[in-house]
Design an enzyme around this catalytic site. Structure first.
Site, PDB file in Angstrom:
ATOM      1  N   HIS A  54       0.823  -1.219   0.000  1.00 24.85           N
ATOM      2  CA  HIS A  54       0.000   0.000   0.000  1.00 24.85           C
ATOM      3  C   HIS A  54       0.858   1.270   0.000  1.00 24.85           C
ATOM      4  O   HIS A  54       0.490   2.284   0.592  1.00 24.85           O
ATOM      5  CB  HIS A  54      -0.959   0.010   1.199  1.00 24.85           C
ATOM      6  CG  HIS A  54      -1.916  -1.135   1.210  1.00 24.85           C
ATOM      7  ND1 HIS A  54      -3.069  -1.147   0.460  1.00 24.85           N
ATOM      8  CD2 HIS A  54      -1.876  -2.325   1.874  1.00 24.85           C
ATOM      9  CE1 HIS A  54      -3.708  -2.287   0.662  1.00 24.85           C
ATOM     10  NE2 HIS A  54      -2.996  -3.028   1.498  1.00 24.85           N
ATOM     11  N   ASN A 127     -10.237  -3.372   1.683  1.00 24.24           N
ATOM     12  CA  ASN A 127      -9.876  -3.252   0.277  1.00 24.24           C
ATOM     13  C   ASN A 127     -11.113  -2.925  -0.547  1.00 24.24           C
ATOM     14  O   ASN A 127     -12.221  -2.851  -0.020  1.00 24.24           O
ATOM     15  CB  ASN A 127      -9.245  -4.561  -0.233  1.00 24.24           C
ATOM     16  CG  ASN A 127      -7.828  -4.772   0.263  1.00 24.24           C
ATOM     17  OD1 ASN A 127      -7.058  -3.842   0.404  1.00 24.24           O
ATOM     18  ND2 ASN A 127      -7.487  -6.022   0.538  1.00 24.24           N
TER      19      ASN A 127
END
Length: 495
Positions: A54, A127
């Site tokens: 990320h 997510n």
């Protein structure tokens, strides 16, 4: 308007910012030029360790407002009354790419939310997909390594990815989502978000239910095709960042509706699959979406590094009335995420503005790098003590429960839970339309054509068996476009 004096970090004003102090106009630079020393020393330390996953992300502040009553499920104060609202911060991200990579790449998208509530900060770290590739955190480092770079060449490798996926059929559900157009969303505003894991809610009667969190975009789902995503990566690798910032700056505030799915403990015992398996979904027909509230993003942070790069999220940041579940992946993240932040930002990362609880923090943690004593002052750093007024509140006692087993072992994660194909098959045959299926096959084939090396045929055939088991048509189309001859053994594996 009076101008401000240029100063060093200690507040001392200085004048010579452009030219170093030297011996003569061309002579060597003097070590005593402390302005030069401070500016250079700070400059080379401007970067903190990049997130392992990320790394490429965008963030914004906003507001969450409760629109529907769910007090029958949770005693969390934020949900105690319709109309309650709190400030929040959201960070969206790709998963596998480095900080400088394109944010249109084919990848899942992180959907991390921080709610600043009166009972503490609540982080929902999910997510843009309702499932994940693996179901046990012990496998996470190996999985992420396959999404990074080969140690020898430092290049991305389709061989590495498909080798891992073909050896781990539990990944199939997420692989099909990733290879669909949902793997290349049109920025961050046009995608759904999911808590993904199973969490729990506990109400005022100390009753627990299992829940899943969903955030449905009110902008409508919009995706790039593979060709469009690749083209945009070259034209503007910061497309998603620019799209989010421009929308907010222009007053076009993106919004999402929060829903939950609820499963009782009795229903969990009879559920067809393990209800705590993050590679599975709960069908809406069986567990309908229950509307909860609305999230709106309306403020671009004034400083990207301070607010977005230094933001820290962890599923262990829970509030009274919301808790975890036996989900093995979630259990691993409860440790791994705060550990990553202590390494990357520091043990006092929670004192930074973006991570700080705006209401009250009363504890006995002290010192460490970048410690700020403006709140603690000279208060005791031990408990119990005779001097402060901090008292543990019994109304926040943990939920007590019995475990199903007292036997300790390294249980096979797939024992009695090896159906990796039914849900991916339904995703292909029921959830996708004809165009979605065509794009999925095209994207799979394009990626698998990158498999090379002496194990190429073995990896391709092993993965094809998984496709066949999920859906015969899917397997046939992929095999045909890869020019693979289908043999009886492969077809038998699909039964």
């Amino acid at each position: 308007m009076d101008s401000k004096k240029l100063t060093l970090s200690n507040g001392t004003p200085y004048f010579e910012h452009q030219d170093s102090q030297t011996v003569g106009p061309r002579g060597p630079v003097l070590l005593q030029d402390f302005v030069l020393q401070e500016n250079l020393a700070h400059f080379v330390r401007e970067r903190i360790p990049e997130r392992i996953v990320h790394a490429k992300g965008s963030g914004a502040y906003g507001t969450f407002t409760v629109t529907h009553d769910i007090t029958q499920y949770t005693k969390a104060k934020i949900f105690s009354k319709v109309g309650n609202s709190c400030r929040m911060f959201a960070r969206f991200s790709t998963v596998g790419g480095e900080k400088g990579s394109a944010d249109t790449a084919r990848d899942p998208r992180g959907f991390a939310l921080k709610f600043y509530t009166e009972d503490g900060n609540w982080d929902l770290v999910g997510n843009n997909t309702p499932v994940f590739f693996i179901k046990d955190a012990k496998k996470f480092p190996d999985f992420i390594h396959t999404q990074k770079r080969v140690p020898k060449t430092n290049l991305k490798s389709a061989t590495m990815m498909w080798d891992f996926w073909s050896l781990n059929p539990e990944s199939l559900h997420q692989v099909l989502i990733l290879m669909s157009d949902r793997g290349t969303p049109y920025g961050y505003r046009h995608m759904h978000g999911f808590g993904s894991h199973t969490f729990s809610m506990i109400n005022d009667h100390n009753e627990r239910v299992w829940v899943k969190f969903h955030f449905k975009t009110k902008q409508g789902v919009k995706n790039f095709t593979d060709e469009e995503a690749v083209k945009m990566a070259g034209e503007n690798p910061d497309f998603a960042q620019e799209d989010l910032c421009n929308a907010i700056e222009n007053g076009n505030f993106p919004k999402w509706t929060m829903y939950i799915q609820v499963m009782t403990q009795e229903q969990a015992k009879d559920f067809r699959w393990n209800p705590f398996d993050v590679t599975k979904v709960w069908f809406y027909d069986d567990f309908p979406l229950i509307e909860v509230g609305e999230m709106e993003l309306n403020e671009v942070p004034v400083n990207y590094f301070a607010h977005v790069e230094q933001s820290t999220f962890s599923p262990s940041n829970l509030i009274n009335g919301i808790s975890f579940s036996p989900d093995k992946m979630l259990q691993g993240r409860l440790f791994s995420y705060p550990d990553a932040h202590r390494y990357r930002v520091g043990v006092n990362a929670h004192q930074l503005e973006v991570n700080r609880c705006p209401f009250a923090v009363n504890n006995y943690q002290r010192d460490g790098y970048m410690a700020d004593s403006s709140h603690y002052l000279d208060k005791p750093n031990y408990h119990p003590n005779s001097f402060d007024d901090i008292k543990p509140d019994p109304s926040y006692k943990n939920y007590e429960y019995e475990l199903d087993s007292a036997h300790v072992a390294n249980y096979n994660r797939n024992e009695n839970d090896s159906d990796h194909y039914t849900q991916p098959g339904l995703l292909y045959s029921k959830a996708m339309n004809a165009e979605d299926r065509d794009h999925l096959v095209k994207n799979i084939v394009g990626s698998m054509k990158g498999i090379d090396g002496p194990k190429k045929e073995e990896i391709i055939n092993r993965q094809l068996c998984h496709f066949f088991r999920a859906n015969i048509e899917l397997g046939m189309k992929v095999a045909s476009q890869l020019n693979v001859n289908i043999d009886a053994n492969m077809m038998n594996h699909s039964k």
